[in-house]
Design a protein around this motif. Sequence first.
Motif, PDB file in Angstrom:
ATOM      1  N   HIS A   1      35.046 -36.727  -1.592  1.00 42.50           N
ATOM      2  CA  HIS A   1      34.731 -35.343  -1.238  1.00 42.50           C
ATOM      3  C   HIS A   1      35.330 -34.993   0.129  1.00 42.50           C
ATOM      4  O   HIS A   1      35.812 -33.866   0.334  1.00 42.50           O
TER       5      HIS A   1
ATOM      6  N   GLY B   1      37.973 -32.006   1.103  1.00 40.67           N
ATOM      7  CA  GLY B   1      37.915 -31.062   2.210  1.00 40.67           C
ATOM      8  C   GLY B   1      39.184 -31.073   3.042  1.00 40.67           C
ATOM      9  O   GLY B   1      39.682 -30.011   3.460  1.00 40.67           O
TER      10      GLY B   1
ATOM     11  N   GLY C   1      34.069 -30.686   2.666  1.00 38.15           N
ATOM     12  CA  GLY C   1      34.268 -31.355   1.384  1.00 38.15           C
ATOM     13  C   GLY C   1      33.023 -32.053   0.892  1.00 38.15           C
ATOM     14  O   GLY C   1      32.679 -31.988  -0.294  1.00 38.15           O
TER      15      GLY C   1
ATOM     16  N   LEU D   1      33.646 -31.134  -2.849  1.00 41.67           N
ATOM     17  CA  LEU D   1      34.984 -30.715  -3.265  1.00 41.67           C
ATOM     18  C   LEU D   1      35.719 -31.862  -3.950  1.00 41.67           C
ATOM     19  O   LEU D   1      35.588 -33.030  -3.572  1.00 41.67           O
TER      20      LEU D   1
END
Length: 476
Positions: free
Chosen positions: A299, A303, A384, A389
């Motif tokens: 994640h 980001g 993130g 993300l």
Amino acid sequence: MTASDVLVEGNGATDAAGSAAPFVAPTSADEVRAYVRNNSIQFLFAQFVDMHGKPNAKLVPAAHLDDLLTDGAGFAGFAAGEIGQQPNDPDMLAIPDVRSFTPLPWRPGVARFACDVTVEGQEWLYCPRTILRKQLERAAALGFEFKLGAELEYFLVRRNDDGTIELADPLDTLAQPCYDMRALTRNLDFVSSVATNITSLGWDNYATDHEDANGQFEQNFRFSDALTTCDRAVFFRYMVEAMAQERGLIATFMPKPFAHLTGSGCHLHMSLWRDGENVFDADPKDDPHGMGLSKDAYHFIGGLKKHAKAYIALTAPTVTSYKRLVIGARSGSAWAPVYISYGWNNRTQMLRIPDAGRIEDRTVDGSCNPYLAATAILAAGLDGIENELDAGEPTSALNLHELTEEDRAKLGVETLPANLLDATRGLEADDVLRKALGHTGREDYVDYYVRVKRREWADVHEQVTQYEIDRYLQLF
């Protein structure tokens, strides 16, 4: 020998084998006083940086240490560089962080503090170190500690009478000089002195390389928490430059001093920690890509990829930075990132995974303000994690420079900005980075930063170069 023994005795202390014990950074004002008293420190630099990362300082007699610790050192900020001050503003005060106390190994009797800037008793929110501290506080509120390692590359050059520069080592002419033992040997006096100084400070120099370009070196030290690493990066550049000047040379961290040679990076290696454990680390068997990264790490990568077109304005902050970030080999290699990608142990990627639990960002170069670069990277990565993300698929086995534009499009690989102007446009539009860099009380720091950098872009763009004269004078 205990840490406190080393602190009191300083670099003069010895271990059981009789060798000098490395300096141990203080954690309190009393420990600073003990070191100053027991190591004949006569002068103290109260140092802060401007937007560009330029170190500014006052030299304060050690007899006034207590005044410095209590009241700071005063500066007319408008004269110090880009730090948000106008001629009519009250003086700035540089307030020392005792944990940053650093003796100058090559100049006995002198030490340095990294300082945070205040004005009339309030934090000055144009201060890059303060900006990073606030982002680290945000990470801490989420339960994270951000750790960084920095790989700073530099060239050793000398300036000619006509203003041009040439390599300090005239024998460094190999077409592929990377790791050349003979060039390292010719420069051994300088690089070994730097290495010895790094280790004496307790930073643990673990390697010195002749890098990919002629006359280019890299000297590594151990990672630490982000604020400490950024303090050390500022000091390292200052130390290397000062030591070179004492020898009649220039050490430059400029990202591209020679058009035909590989540029200089400042690759940042990063990880998030919680309760002494690396949050990015995972058993490769539990990672579907086999890289030893956790879900949070992926994640975080998501980001970084999302915000790369914006944060590169801070990690590659000069016009010359984008002359390093180009497609095509220079002195043997094409390793500077151009595409927004990640992959396992692949130096053509923007984000390289060199080992389990660690991410390397290769957009960063030696001209960056490390505090601002670290702030932007951390903010992008936290976005993130907080929004889970998707990192997308790694491109570990690919040399993206050799793929066609159509092939890269199929992989979803985008291109980084090609120049500083485009990078500032990305930064200006990025709400996450805008929030992370903060509001100064007068304006968003992003707007100030963009204004300064666009003026820098315009200053360069308005120059007429010799290339233009040669190319266009009689073309039409």
